[in-house]
Design a protein around this motif. Sequence first.
Motif, short mmCIF file in Angstrom:
data_model
loop_
_atom_site.label_atom_id
_atom_site.label_comp_id
_atom_site.label_asym_id
_atom_site.label_seq_id
_atom_site.Cartn_x
_atom_site.Cartn_y
_atom_site.Cartn_z
N ALA B 22 0.84 -1.20 0.00
CA ALA B 22 0.00 0.00 0.00
C ALA B 22 0.88 1.25 0.00
O ALA B 22 0.60 2.23 -0.71
N ALA B 23 1.96 1.22 0.77
CA ALA B 23 2.89 2.35 0.78
C ALA B 23 3.50 2.56 -0.60
O ALA B 23 3.64 3.70 -1.08
N ALA B 24 3.84 1.46 -1.25
CA ALA B 24 4.45 1.56 -2.59
C ALA B 24 3.46 2.13 -3.59
O ALA B 24 3.83 2.94 -4.45
N ARG B 25 2.19 1.73 -3.47
CA ARG B 25 1.19 2.29 -4.39
C ARG B 25 1.01 3.79 -4.16
O ARG B 25 0.88 4.57 -5.10
N ARG B 26 1.01 4.21 -2.89
CA ARG B 26 0.93 5.65 -2.60
C ARG B 26 2.17 6.38 -3.14
O ARG B 26 2.09 7.49 -3.65
N ALA B 27 3.32 5.71 -3.00
CA ALA B 27 4.55 6.31 -3.51
C ALA B 27 4.48 6.47 -5.03
O ALA B 27 4.94 7.48 -5.58
N ARG B 28 3.91 5.50 -5.71
CA ARG B 28 3.78 5.57 -7.18
C ARG B 28 2.94 6.79 -7.57
O ARG B 28 3.31 7.55 -8.47
N VAL B 29 1.82 6.99 -6.86
CA VAL B 29 0.96 8.14 -7.14
C VAL B 29 1.75 9.43 -6.91
O VAL B 29 1.75 10.35 -7.75
N ALA B 30 2.46 9.49 -5.79
CA ALA B 30 3.27 10.69 -5.50
C ALA B 30 4.33 10.91 -6.57
O ALA B 30 4.59 12.04 -7.00
N GLN B 207 10.55 -7.45 -3.02
CA GLN B 207 9.76 -8.31 -3.92
C GLN B 207 8.53 -7.59 -4.47
O GLN B 207 7.65 -8.22 -5.07
N ALA B 208 8.46 -6.28 -4.28
CA ALA B 208 7.29 -5.52 -4.76
C ALA B 208 7.51 -5.12 -6.21
O ALA B 208 7.47 -3.94 -6.57
N ARG B 209 7.74 -6.11 -7.05
CA ARG B 209 8.03 -5.85 -8.45
C ARG B 209 6.82 -5.19 -9.13
O ARG B 209 5.70 -5.60 -8.95
N GLY B 210 7.12 -4.16 -9.91
CA GLY B 210 6.04 -3.43 -10.57
C GLY B 210 5.59 -2.24 -9.72
O GLY B 210 5.07 -1.27 -10.24
#
Lengths: 426, 426
Positions: B22-30, B207-210
């Motif tokens: 979830a943090a990585a998805r928020r980071a992607r948006v940022a 391992q959060a590839r993508g």
Amino acid sequence: MTAVTPDSVVTDAGDTREAVHAAARRARVASRRLALLTTAEKDAALHAAADAVLAASDSVLAANAEDIEAARASGTDESLLDRLRLTPSRIDGIASGLRQVAGLPDPIGGVVRGSTLPNGLELRQLRVPLGVVGMVYEARPNVTVDAFGLALKSGNAALLRGSSSAARSNAALVTALRTALEGQGLPVDSVQLLPSADRSSVTHLIQARGLVDVVIPRGGAGLIAAVVRDATVPTIETGVGNCHVYIHAAADLEMAEKIVVNAKTRRPSVCNTAETILVDKAVADTAVPRLLEALQSHGVTVHGDLPGLVPATEEDWAEEYLTLDVAFAVVDDLDAAVEHIDRYGTGHTEAIVTSDLAAAREFTARVDAAAVMVNASTAFTDGEQFGFGAEIGISTQKLHARGPMGLPELTSTKWVVWGDGHTRPA
Amino acid sequence: MTAVTPDSVVTDAGDTREAVHAAARRARVASRRLALLTTAEKDAALHAAADAVLAASDSVLAANAEDIEAARASGTDESLLDRLRLTPSRIDGIASGLRQVAGLPDPIGGVVRGSTLPNGLELRQLRVPLGVVGMVYEARPNVTVDAFGLALKSGNAALLRGSSSAARSNAALVTALRTALEGQGLPVDSVQLLPSADRSSVTHLIQARGLVDVVIPRGGAGLIAAVVRDATVPTIETGVGNCHVYIHAAADLEMAEKIVVNAKTRRPSVCNTAETILVDKAVADTAVPRLLEALQSHGVTVHGDLPGLVPATEEDWAEEYLTLDVAFAVVDDLDAAVEHIDRYGTGHTEAIVTSDLAAAREFTARVDAAAVMVNASTAFTDGEQFGFGAEIGISTQKLHARGPMGLPELTSTKWVVWGDGHTRPA
């Protein structure tokens, strides 16, 4: 049938892991020599290799005929057989490719950056070879020779793991290449063909950390995913392309039609082919019927939510068809197009058709892909088209190389620092 | 004690994997916003972050005091406590570091290459951010702010996974950084601190590839080996340095002594410290006693096969001591020195001391390392020393970045292609 494993090719008799590691160690030794070759020595070897491939035509064609026969016997379909097939004219093309690489600029030794520090230390960042490059690839035997040529010109030793269906053809080609190297006084282990009879040689190659500097997989999504998952050696992900063409509100529709048809139908099986067409709502009334008719008249099956199309599922938006199929959607605006591409794209090539400068600038700034085209077909993402002279693959990752990879992408760098007794103050 | 997980920091309540994703998805948006910021906007944010860190001094020092107390209670030794400790002057240094990064050139948007093709297509290869950058690091809380600053300046969102021993300090710093971002109207999820209570957050990050574009581990050999083994996200290996100084037959022995002492004793715990001294047989009679005396008089324990030394085992040649220990050997000649380095070196920094030009050229050409020094201490391999202004780590791999990594190493590229209806001929 002739033996598929002449002396010059790594056999998988015994322990495959040890065979791969031993090959990698020999490649490392060879790579130390290759790193120090002059451009003239490398170019002479490439021409000698071209001569050797031509001289070996008969044995290469005989080996290829056996590969074809075995593939046909096991029920391989005709399009795959065609990719596997060598002919005298294809062998001429392979040899010409080597001569073409000989004509390219040598990337090794180039100074990337340099400076003289205030303390007098002189710094240069030089291009150097990567060292030992592994390639994992499918069907087409020409990749064997292309990869060798690019690796040699950039001073790298090549460990090649081709398809088992092309094992005899690849072995015959590698034997010719090694004969040429030997004739030039160069290490024959600059190119080695790894066993392809079982899949484990791929695993051992991508896990030979410390022995192999980089592995480049070329092939379908399954191969690339397996390499990425299991590798401990650094890898470069290549070639999966779910490419989009977005027809903006301010598009010239005649141009849009030409680009869409070219991007989808020129060569549907390659990774830069368009797989989804996005049409802006503002021009949907005229653009949609025109584009659908153009696509369908070129034999394209269109998947989408519009009447008369093959209904699209969630999978269609993510699909890399590589066939005469395309997904087709109407989107609200440029924002929606960018969001669709963010969600489903694979970071390969994305295109916008528009006459509006602000839209073109916004699309190219926001879309996150190896290549972003304005008013041009996605088919242009290609090393030869970009003027690189040759291509080892198209990277869809962001690290090290992105987009078509030529010779500079097969190099690393080294800082060389000259002083006269410099020590660093506490 | 205060809570270590303020609202602004990712908690590991519940499922750690989902929290990291979830943090990585928020980071992607940022990251989509960050990629489009102007240099002026990024620099203003860096100055605001420096102000915010200073303004938060009291809470940061209080949090740090709790980290120190907990570490001391669990028996942490004094040198590690010192690395963990923050002081008003160290906080000043952290804030100055951010302002210094604001003063560096912005790498984003630079044109790496460009051309106009014969068909009129205009190509530019632009520098773009990587996107979402993960950092895994140990003890020192200043890395938290340094990594944020370099990531922001290069347009990347940062996912930070620091040491659990610094959890309270890191949380207080990240809270200050996020407050500053919010004040500038920028996405607070441009920097997020991942849970450090259990090791699994490292695994989920790598391992959060993508979702994550690159992970950079900074720490000991154990951390780096684990990251390399388990990662599916591309990683950049950093910092393990078994560095050598080779005293060539034509060395100025006074210079050799100064360089050897500096390379070993200046700061033994950092990765560019020399770990093995190789002395050419031709000058061993005079060089060996002189160098041993100089090293021993600086408190260095010398390991080797010579009389009077601590006997060396095979492990000593491969050891990265990071202490006042050094391995010491006499080698036959330059060939033997290069072979020793090939066998035991980690590709970080290797040095030769010589007055002979041909030897210097041969050594720099043959040795395969991120940096090769001629008549200079290995201690110079450092981003600040190289004039980069700041450093995110020192890469010892060959892909993407090699040697000290500054802002350009935190970027990727994108090809932007402008046409006017170009289609590719069959």
